[in-house]
Design a protein around this motif. Structure first.
Motif, PDB file in Angstrom:
ATOM      1  N   ARG A  45     -35.123  11.332 -30.282  1.00 27.23           N
ATOM      2  CA  ARG A  45     -36.184  12.251 -30.710  1.00 27.23           C
ATOM      3  C   ARG A  45     -37.180  12.485 -29.568  1.00 27.23           C
ATOM      4  N   SER A  46     -37.003  11.786 -28.454  1.00 24.26           N
ATOM      5  CA  SER A  46     -37.882  11.964 -27.294  1.00 24.26           C
ATOM      6  C   SER A  46     -37.615  13.312 -26.648  1.00 24.26           C
ATOM      7  N   THR A  47     -38.642  13.840 -26.007  1.00 22.06           N
ATOM      8  CA  THR A  47     -38.510  15.104 -25.295  1.00 22.06           C
ATOM      9  C   THR A  47     -37.858  14.863 -23.936  1.00 22.06           C
ATOM     10  N   SER A  48     -37.396  15.925 -23.320  1.00 16.83           N
ATOM     11  CA  SER A  48     -36.805  15.787 -21.986  1.00 16.83           C
ATOM     12  C   SER A  48     -37.859  15.281 -20.992  1.00 16.83           C
ATOM     13  N   ALA A  49     -39.114  15.692 -21.149  1.00 21.26           N
ATOM     14  CA  ALA A  49     -40.179  15.219 -20.255  1.00 21.26           C
ATOM     15  C   ALA A  49     -40.380  13.710 -20.411  1.00 21.26           C
ATOM     16  N   GLU A  50     -40.325  13.202 -21.622  1.00 20.27           N
ATOM     17  CA  GLU A  50     -40.463  11.755 -21.850  1.00 20.27           C
ATOM     18  C   GLU A  50     -39.282  11.000 -21.254  1.00 20.27           C
ATOM     19  N   ILE A  51     -38.101  11.561 -21.383  1.00 17.77           N
ATOM     20  CA  ILE A  51     -36.913  10.915 -20.812  1.00 17.77           C
ATOM     21  C   ILE A  51     -37.016  10.901 -19.291  1.00 17.77           C
ATOM     22  N   GLU A  52     -37.453  12.009 -18.711  1.00 16.56           N
ATOM     23  CA  GLU A  52     -37.604  12.082 -17.257  1.00 16.56           C
ATOM     24  C   GLU A  52     -38.593  11.026 -16.762  1.00 16.56           C
ATOM     25  N   LYS A  53     -39.723  10.862 -17.429  1.00 19.47           N
ATOM     26  CA  LYS A  53     -40.698   9.836 -17.044  1.00 19.47           C
ATOM     27  C   LYS A  53     -40.091   8.446 -17.161  1.00 19.47           C
ATOM     28  N   THR A  54     -39.292   8.232 -18.195  1.00 21.01           N
ATOM     29  CA  THR A  54     -38.637   6.942 -18.401  1.00 21.01           C
ATOM     30  C   THR A  54     -37.643   6.659 -17.290  1.00 21.01           C
ATOM     31  N   ILE A  55     -36.898   7.670 -16.879  1.00 16.71           N
ATOM     32  CA  ILE A  55     -35.955   7.505 -15.775  1.00 16.71           C
ATOM     33  C   ILE A  55     -36.699   7.125 -14.505  1.00 16.71           C
ATOM     34  N   GLU A  56     -37.846   7.740 -14.258  1.00 10.02           N
ATOM     35  CA  GLU A  56     -38.645   7.409 -13.075  1.00 10.02           C
ATOM     36  C   GLU A  56     -39.094   5.956 -13.103  1.00 10.02           C
ATOM     37  N   VAL A  57     -39.397   5.429 -14.294  1.00  9.04           N
ATOM     38  CA  VAL A  57     -39.803   4.027 -14.432  1.00  9.04           C
ATOM     39  C   VAL A  57     -38.672   3.102 -13.994  1.00  9.04           C
ATOM     40  N   ALA A  58     -37.432   3.506 -14.280  1.00  5.81           N
ATOM     41  CA  ALA A  58     -36.272   2.681 -13.913  1.00  5.81           C
ATOM     42  C   ALA A  58     -36.003   2.717 -12.409  1.00  5.81           C
ATOM     43  N   ARG A  59     -36.699   3.603 -11.674  1.00  5.34           N
ATOM     44  CA  ARG A  59     -36.583   3.728 -10.231  1.00  5.34           C
ATOM     45  C   ARG A  59     -35.136   3.753  -9.737  1.00  5.34           C
ATOM     46  N   PRO A  60     -34.366   4.760 -10.167  1.00  6.27           N
ATOM     47  CA  PRO A  60     -32.987   4.809  -9.685  1.00  6.27           C
ATOM     48  C   PRO A  60     -32.927   5.099  -8.193  1.00  6.27           C
ATOM     49  N   LEU A  61     -31.935   4.534  -7.546  1.00  7.68           N
ATOM     50  CA  LEU A  61     -31.684   4.781  -6.136  1.00  7.68           C
ATOM     51  C   LEU A  61     -30.328   5.457  -5.991  1.00  7.68           C
ATOM     52  N   LEU A 143     -30.029  12.888  -9.614  1.00  8.19           N
ATOM     53  CA  LEU A 143     -29.799  12.528 -11.007  1.00  8.19           C
ATOM     54  C   LEU A 143     -30.168  13.749 -11.838  1.00  8.19           C
ATOM     55  N   ALA A 144     -29.364  14.071 -12.843  1.00  8.42           N
ATOM     56  CA  ALA A 144     -29.648  15.233 -13.687  1.00  8.42           C
ATOM     57  C   ALA A 144     -29.603  14.843 -15.156  1.00  8.42           C
ATOM     58  N   LEU A 145     -30.590  15.314 -15.899  1.00  8.25           N
ATOM     59  CA  LEU A 145     -30.616  15.174 -17.351  1.00  8.25           C
ATOM     60  C   LEU A 145     -30.085  16.482 -17.923  1.00  8.25           C
ATOM     61  N   VAL A 146     -29.042  16.385 -18.744  1.00  7.04           N
ATOM     62  CA  VAL A 146     -28.378  17.571 -19.270  1.00  7.04           C
ATOM     63  C   VAL A 146     -28.488  17.585 -20.787  1.00  7.04           C
ATOM     64  N   THR A 158     -26.813  22.383 -20.551  1.00  4.08           N
ATOM     65  CA  THR A 158     -27.787  22.967 -19.640  1.00  4.08           C
ATOM     66  C   THR A 158     -28.607  21.870 -18.976  1.00  4.08           C
ATOM     67  N   VAL A 159     -28.774  21.973 -17.667  1.00  2.00           N
ATOM     68  CA  VAL A 159     -29.572  21.015 -16.908  1.00  2.00           C
ATOM     69  C   VAL A 159     -31.042  21.244 -17.253  1.00  2.00           C
ATOM     70  N   VAL A 160     -31.723  20.201 -17.754  1.00  2.00           N
ATOM     71  CA  VAL A 160     -33.132  20.340 -18.118  1.00  2.00           C
ATOM     72  C   VAL A 160     -34.064  19.701 -17.087  1.00  2.00           C
ATOM     73  N   SER A 161     -33.549  18.767 -16.287  1.00  3.48           N
ATOM     74  CA  SER A 161     -34.358  18.233 -15.196  1.00  3.48           C
ATOM     75  C   SER A 161     -33.443  17.586 -14.171  1.00  3.48           C
ATOM     76  N   THR A 162     -33.939  17.553 -12.948  1.00  3.16           N
ATOM     77  CA  THR A 162     -33.219  16.868 -11.874  1.00  3.16           C
ATOM     78  C   THR A 162     -34.202  15.994 -11.118  1.00  3.16           C
ATOM     79  N   MET A 163     -33.668  14.976 -10.485  1.00  5.33           N
ATOM     80  CA  MET A 163     -34.484  14.069  -9.691  1.00  5.33           C
ATOM     81  C   MET A 163     -33.692  13.715  -8.436  1.00  5.33           C
ATOM     82  N   ASN A 164     -34.244  14.037  -7.282  1.00  7.24           N
ATOM     83  CA  ASN A 164     -33.603  13.606  -6.053  1.00  7.24           C
ATOM     84  C   ASN A 164     -33.901  12.133  -5.873  1.00  7.24           C
ATOM     85  N   ILE A 165     -32.896  11.383  -5.489  1.00  8.39           N
ATOM     86  CA  ILE A 165     -33.053   9.933  -5.352  1.00  8.39           C
ATOM     87  C   ILE A 165     -32.600   9.522  -3.961  1.00  8.39           C
TER      88      ILE A 165
END
Length: 170
Positions: A45-61, A143-146, A158-165
């Motif tokens: 039920r989380s928004t894509s913005a909340e998921i993106e912030k959560t992914i940033e917390v996990a600090r993917p490399l 990394l892409a959230l789809v 559809t790609v809703v956010s991307t993060m360069n790592i």
């Protein structure tokens, strides 16, 4: 954990594309660009913005992986895919860390729990248009959230956010 009762569940997947993707880019289900799935299909039920912030917390490399042999995947064993060799375990550790963080902060419902944690097998699905070359080294640095059901309907993910790592040395 995010608890939002009454809001619709969103259907997502987190991938590491072989070639960079762009926000807003969509494609038919049977024509995905080459990618390694990091977190298979889940609902939240989380928004894509909340998921993106959560992914940033996990600090993917980012990381460099080697493409392995082709095997058959899927419930019926009918989907060709190249295994991604994860000898260092870095990709599996990233999968586990990101999954745990998303579970704690976004309250996931896993579509197919057997493909998570101990059942996680990184691979690149072969498509009609392209495939990964066995033995090739691939740098995964995005990394892409789809969204798997944009506008509430199945069809074109559809790609809703991307993060360069950044690449790691491991």
């Amino acid at each position: 954990m995010v608890k939002r009762y009454g809001e619709p569940m969103q259907h997502y997947v987190v991938v590491l594309p072989v070639k960079p993707l762009s926000v807003g880019e969509g494609f038919p289900v049977d024509q995905w660009p080459l990618h390694v799935t990091l977190v298979p299909n889940f609902h939240t039920r989380s928004t894509s913005a909340e998921i993106e912030k959560t992914i940033e917390v996990a600090r993917p490399l980012g990381l460099c992986v080697r493409v392995g042999a082709e095997e058959m995947f899927g419930g019926s064993g009918s989907i060709p895919a190249n295994i991604v060799l994860d000898e260092s375990g870095t990709l599996t550790r990233l999968h586990n860390r990101l999954l745990t963080t998303l579970e704690e902060r976004c309250g996931l419902t896993l579509d197919n729990p057997q493909y998570f944690r101990a059942g996680y097998r990184p691979h690149i699905t072969v498509t009609r248009a392209e495939h990964a070359e066995p033995g090739a080294l691939i740098y995964l640095n995005q990394l892409a959230l789809v969204d798997m059901q944009p506008r509430g309907t199945a069809g074109n993910p559809t790609v809703v956010s991307t993060m360069n790592i950044d690449l790691t040395s491991s």
